[in-house]
Motif scaffolding. Sequence first.
Motif, PDB file in Angstrom:
ATOM      1  N   UNK A  30       8.477  56.576 -29.523  1.00 45.32           N
ATOM      2  CA  UNK A  30       7.885  57.912 -29.521  1.00 45.32           C
ATOM      3  C   UNK A  30       6.773  58.038 -30.557  1.00 45.32           C
ATOM      4  N   UNK A  31       6.963  57.457 -31.732  1.00 51.08           N
ATOM      5  CA  UNK A  31       5.931  57.517 -32.761  1.00 51.08           C
ATOM      6  C   UNK A  31       4.671  56.780 -32.354  1.00 51.08           C
ATOM      7  N   UNK A  32       4.851  55.603 -31.760  1.00 51.57           N
ATOM      8  CA  UNK A  32       3.679  54.842 -31.290  1.00 51.57           C
ATOM      9  C   UNK A  32       2.933  55.619 -30.216  1.00 51.57           C
ATOM     10  N   UNK A  33       3.684  56.211 -29.311  1.00 50.96           N
ATOM     11  CA  UNK A  33       3.046  56.981 -28.235  1.00 50.96           C
ATOM     12  C   UNK A  33       2.291  58.179 -28.818  1.00 50.96           C
ATOM     13  N   UNK A  34       2.874  58.839 -29.789  1.00 50.25           N
ATOM     14  CA  UNK A  34       2.215  59.988 -30.410  1.00 50.25           C
ATOM     15  C   UNK A  34       0.938  59.561 -31.129  1.00 50.25           C
ATOM     16  N   UNK A  35       0.986  58.444 -31.834  1.00 52.61           N
ATOM     17  CA  UNK A  35      -0.201  57.955 -32.546  1.00 52.61           C
ATOM     18  C   UNK A  35      -1.294  57.572 -31.558  1.00 52.61           C
ATOM     19  N   UNK A  36      -0.913  56.909 -30.477  1.00 56.03           N
ATOM     20  CA  UNK A  36      -1.906  56.515 -29.470  1.00 56.03           C
ATOM     21  C   UNK A  36      -2.504  57.748 -28.796  1.00 56.03           C
ATOM     22  N   UNK A  37      -1.664  58.727 -28.492  1.00 55.84           N
ATOM     23  CA  UNK A  37      -2.113  59.883 -27.728  1.00 55.84           C
ATOM     24  C   UNK A  37      -2.874  60.901 -28.578  1.00 55.84           C
ATOM     25  N   UNK A  38      -2.350  61.216 -29.783  1.00 56.79           N
ATOM     26  CA  UNK A  38      -2.933  62.290 -30.586  1.00 56.79           C
ATOM     27  C   UNK A  38      -3.597  61.820 -31.872  1.00 56.79           C
ATOM     28  N   UNK A  39      -3.532  60.552 -32.179  1.00 52.21           N
ATOM     29  CA  UNK A  39      -4.118  60.052 -33.411  1.00 52.21           C
ATOM     30  C   UNK A  39      -3.087  59.991 -34.524  1.00 52.21           C
ATOM     31  N   UNK A  40      -3.433  59.304 -35.609  1.00 50.23           N
ATOM     32  CA  UNK A  40      -2.458  59.074 -36.680  1.00 50.23           C
ATOM     33  C   UNK A  40      -2.159  60.291 -37.542  1.00 50.23           C
ATOM     34  N   UNK A  41      -2.995  61.301 -37.555  1.00 52.64           N
ATOM     35  CA  UNK A  41      -2.750  62.466 -38.402  1.00 52.64           C
ATOM     36  C   UNK A  41      -3.343  62.270 -39.780  1.00 52.64           C
ATOM     37  N   UNK A  42      -3.231  63.266 -40.640  1.00 56.48           N
ATOM     38  CA  UNK A  42      -3.887  63.226 -41.952  1.00 56.48           C
ATOM     39  C   UNK A  42      -3.272  62.207 -42.914  1.00 56.48           C
ATOM     40  N   UNK A  43      -2.011  61.849 -42.747  1.00 61.78           N
ATOM     41  CA  UNK A  43      -1.369  60.910 -43.673  1.00 61.78           C
ATOM     42  C   UNK A  43      -1.457  59.463 -43.225  1.00 61.78           C
ATOM     43  N   UNK A  47       2.652  56.418 -42.053  1.00 56.30           N
ATOM     44  CA  UNK A  47       3.470  57.571 -42.434  1.00 56.30           C
ATOM     45  C   UNK A  47       3.975  58.319 -41.209  1.00 56.30           C
ATOM     46  N   UNK A  48       3.114  58.462 -40.210  1.00 61.79           N
ATOM     47  CA  UNK A  48       3.519  59.152 -38.982  1.00 61.79           C
ATOM     48  C   UNK A  48       4.597  58.366 -38.251  1.00 61.79           C
ATOM     49  N   UNK A  49       4.396  57.066 -38.126  1.00 62.69           N
ATOM     50  CA  UNK A  49       5.365  56.224 -37.431  1.00 62.69           C
ATOM     51  C   UNK A  49       6.705  56.200 -38.176  1.00 62.69           C
ATOM     52  N   UNK A  50       6.668  56.080 -39.490  1.00 63.57           N
ATOM     53  CA  UNK A  50       7.916  56.036 -40.251  1.00 63.57           C
ATOM     54  C   UNK A  50       8.650  57.367 -40.175  1.00 63.57           C
ATOM     55  N   UNK A  51       7.917  58.484 -40.143  1.00 62.73           N
ATOM     56  CA  UNK A  51       8.555  59.792 -40.013  1.00 62.73           C
ATOM     57  C   UNK A  51       9.301  59.893 -38.691  1.00 62.73           C
ATOM     58  N   UNK A  52       8.679  59.482 -37.613  1.00 61.14           N
ATOM     59  CA  UNK A  52       9.335  59.514 -36.307  1.00 61.14           C
ATOM     60  C   UNK A  52      10.555  58.599 -36.283  1.00 61.14           C
ATOM     61  N   UNK A  53      10.403  57.411 -36.833  1.00 61.39           N
ATOM     62  CA  UNK A  53      11.510  56.448 -36.796  1.00 61.39           C
ATOM     63  C   UNK A  53      12.708  56.941 -37.615  1.00 61.39           C
ATOM     64  N   UNK A  54      12.464  57.469 -38.817  1.00 61.21           N
ATOM     65  CA  UNK A  54      13.565  57.937 -39.652  1.00 61.21           C
ATOM     66  C   UNK A  54      14.237  59.177 -39.074  1.00 61.21           C
ATOM     67  N   UNK A  55      13.437  60.086 -38.503  1.00 55.86           N
ATOM     68  CA  UNK A  55      14.027  61.272 -37.876  1.00 55.86           C
ATOM     69  C   UNK A  55      14.928  60.887 -36.713  1.00 55.86           C
ATOM     70  N   UNK A  56      14.459  60.000 -35.866  1.00 59.85           N
ATOM     71  CA  UNK A  56      15.254  59.581 -34.709  1.00 59.85           C
ATOM     72  C   UNK A  56      16.499  58.801 -35.157  1.00 59.85           C
ATOM     73  N   UNK A  57      16.349  57.960 -36.184  1.00 58.51           N
ATOM     74  CA  UNK A  57      17.495  57.188 -36.674  1.00 58.51           C
ATOM     75  C   UNK A  57      18.577  58.117 -37.224  1.00 58.51           C
ATOM     76  N   UNK A  58      18.180  59.142 -37.971  1.00 57.14           N
ATOM     77  CA  UNK A  58      19.156  60.093 -38.511  1.00 57.14           C
ATOM     78  C   UNK A  58      19.829  60.878 -37.388  1.00 57.14           C
TER      79      UNK A  58
END
Length: 119
Positions: A30-43, A47-58
């Motif tokens: 999901x994080x990779x898809x979000x980065x590809x579709x909407x861009x990496x974001x300001x951080x 950071x975007x990919x790790x946020x998605x991965x940690x949220x989903x893991x929790x």
Amino acid sequence: MQAQGPSTTDKLKMGAMMGGTAGLAMGFLFGSWTIIRYGPGPKGALATLSKYMLNQAAFFGFFFSIGAVIRSDSNSNLSPLQASQIMARSPAMAIRSRTEGAQMMRARWEEERRRFRRA
């Protein structure tokens, strides 16, 4: 002496680890898809990919651990195959009235009380 299986705490940890692993994989997708579709974001992308991965893991870890404990809650000595064979032979035994169910529950509680008093 009967062989002991893993404790409830062990099953909780195992469920959390399995859920965390599944969540990391889903978060990566999901994080990779979000980065590809909407861009990496300001951080940035990492950071975007790790946020998605940690949220989903929790998220997955929490629910998998609960599921593992719920599934291990039964003290039945029957294997799933034995239980299904019993149900196939007498499906009417599975359908009980409320009063029969309440009587069965009370009998089980009494049996457990007797067992814990002895221990």
